[in-house]
Design an enzyme around this catalytic site. Structure first.
Site, short mmCIF file in Angstrom:
data_model
loop_
_atom_site.label_atom_id
_atom_site.label_comp_id
_atom_site.label_asym_id
_atom_site.label_seq_id
_atom_site.Cartn_x
_atom_site.Cartn_y
_atom_site.Cartn_z
N ARG A 297 0.84 -1.21 0.00
CA ARG A 297 0.00 0.00 0.00
C ARG A 297 0.87 1.25 0.00
NH1 ARG A 297 -1.75 1.49 4.59
NH2 ARG A 297 -2.58 -0.52 5.26
N TYR B 78 -16.10 16.16 -17.07
CA TYR B 78 -16.44 14.74 -17.05
C TYR B 78 -17.61 14.55 -16.06
CZ TYR B 78 -16.10 9.82 -15.94
OH TYR B 78 -16.40 8.50 -15.73
N ASP C 60 -7.03 18.30 -15.19
CA ASP C 60 -7.32 16.93 -15.65
C ASP C 60 -6.84 16.85 -17.09
OD1 ASP C 60 -8.47 14.65 -16.78
OD2 ASP C 60 -10.27 14.76 -15.53
N LYS D 270 -7.78 5.72 -19.77
CA LYS D 270 -8.04 6.17 -21.14
C LYS D 270 -6.75 6.09 -21.97
CE LYS D 270 -11.98 6.96 -19.13
NZ LYS D 270 -12.36 8.23 -18.58
C1 LIG Z 1 -12.96 8.73 -17.37
C2 LIG Z 1 -12.58 10.07 -16.87
C3 LIG Z 1 -12.40 10.29 -15.50
C4 LIG Z 1 -12.65 9.21 -14.47
O1 LIG Z 1 -11.71 8.20 -14.58
P1 LIG Z 1 -11.97 6.65 -14.17
O2 LIG Z 1 -10.69 6.00 -14.51
O3 LIG Z 1 -13.14 6.17 -14.99
O4 LIG Z 1 -12.29 6.63 -12.72
C5 LIG Z 1 -11.99 11.56 -15.11
N1 LIG Z 1 -11.78 12.54 -16.00
C6 LIG Z 1 -11.96 12.36 -17.32
C7 LIG Z 1 -11.72 13.49 -18.27
C8 LIG Z 1 -12.36 11.12 -17.80
O5 LIG Z 1 -12.55 10.95 -19.12
#
Ligand SMILES: *Cc1c(COP(=O)(O)O)cnc(C)c1O
Length: 365
Positions: A50, A102, A173, A198
């Site tokens: 962890r 998002y 982000d 992603k």
């Molecule tokens: C998918 C996404 C998230 C969340 O991520 P997860 O891996 O699904 O928890 C946050 N920000 C953006 C821009 C995303 O496309």
């Protein structure tokens, strides 16, 4: 200090030569949750997974390097990366955020607001953000650029300068562009996060997140909170993430090439009202003339898969109204242009002509 190499080199060589014991080229997958102490009072640097795991540490080293940052923490998902980033801000902090977010981020922000932890102000445009930065108290500026799914771009460097003048921290982000097209740390962001699910992992088979920063004091707090709460990336997922990262730059290049061709086609289609694309990356949104045709279109596609998510090698089509953004009330969505005639494409690395042919037949079906 070794010379900082180009991002393409860092990516292709992610994790190699990390195992001095055997000389293994690729990074070993360390499943062990605990580590032997060589002697009382001594540590190999690893005690408990962890806190720190060798495979995850290798992923983190690469993630920091490609974002031009000193520190990275790999988390169990993009959402846990967002929650971790906010864990270091005091209760009562005032957050200024871009409106077109998002859907999951918006849902969590809303919950934080309702439970009285943070308060949020949203801005639709860069002008509105600047207005708030000039006139209102702000502790945190939260930017997604380009935005999801309207593909608006924001000037990180300029906004970061204004935010810092007010003593605010800047969180970006960077999921959509990835560090191939945008490195917010270089533009002054304090914290950069990703849904590594992603583009970074890239194969629709790993749920992962990352938080990076250049500031040691922020990293210490983030590390403390992640070790305390435990939403770390597993060794196996860390391995898959490293594997995916190796091809990030060529995947991005091919997705962009394909996306540009798909955009050219969409602009000529009489069924398409508007195309939203920034010119780079694989994310394309478009608005359809007749929104009643959406179910038929989604059912007719054969090369595109109707599914949530993005950034993988396979092309996907998403209907934000019923999928990713369903938790944003319709009147809020419509107020900023996320209307029910909008579809979002994540363009993968297939042959562009096959993607165009598929869209063409489905739009005409
Ligand atoms: C998918 C996404 C998230 C969340 O991520 P997860 O891996 O699904 O928890 C946050 N920000 C953006 C821009 C995303 O496309």
């Amino acid at each position: 200090m070794s010379k900082k190499r180009n991002i393409n080199t860092i990516l292709a060589q992610a994790g190699i030569k990390s195992d001095q014991a055997t000389g293994a080229l690729t990074t070993p997958l360390h499943f062990s949750t605990t580590y032997q102490h060589p002697e009382f009072g001594q540590s190999t640097g690893f005690d408990y997974t962890r806190t720190k795991n060798p495979t995850r540490a290798t992923a983190e080293k690469t993630l920091a390097a490609i974002e031009s940052a000193d520190y990275a923490l790999a988390t169990s998902s993009g959402m846990s990366a967002i929650v971790l980033a906010f864990s270091i801000f005091a209760v009562g902090s005032k957050v200024l955020a871009v409106r077109d977010l998002y859907g999951g981020s918006f849902r969590w922000f809303n919950q934080q607001e309702q439970e009285g932890r943070f308060s949020f102000t949203y801005a639709n445009t860069e002008e509105e953000l600047i207005h708030h930065l000039d006139n209102d108290p702000v502790d945190v500026l939260y930017i997604e650029t380009p935005t999801n799914p309207l593909m608006l771009e924001f000037d990180i460097a300029y906004l970061a300068k204004l935010a810092h003048a007010k003593g605010a921290k800047v969180v970006v982000d960077n999921t959509f562009y990835s560090p191939i097209y945008q490195r917010p740390i270089e533009e002054g962001a304090d914290i950069v996060l990703h849904s590594a699910t992603k583009y970074l992992a890239g194969h629709n088979d790993v749920l992962a997140g990352v938080v990076v920063t250049n500031e040691a004091d922020l990293y210490d707090k983030l590390f403390y909170n992640l070790n305390t709460t435990g939403a770390v990336l597993s060794p196996f997922d860390s391995y898959l993430l490293i594997r995916g990262l190796k091809t990030l730059s060529i995947r991005m290049e091919r997705s962009t090439e394909n996306a540009r061709k798909v955009v050219e086609f969409l602009k000529t289609s009489p069924q398409v009202k508007e195309v939203l694309y920034t010119g780079k990356g694989g994310m394309v949104s478009f608005k359809i003339q007749d929104e009643k045709k959406i179910p038929n279109l989604l059912n007719s596609l054969q090369v595109f898969t109707f599914a949530e998510s993005l950034g993988g090698v396979e092309s996907l089509i998403t209907y934000p109204t019923t999928q990713t953004h369903a938790d944003i009330p319709a009147e809020v969505r419509h107020s900023y242009g996320l209307t029910d005639d909008l579809l979002r494409l994540s363009i993968g690395i297939e042959e562009a002509d096959d993607l165009i042919e598929d869209l063409k037949q489905a739009l005409e079906a």
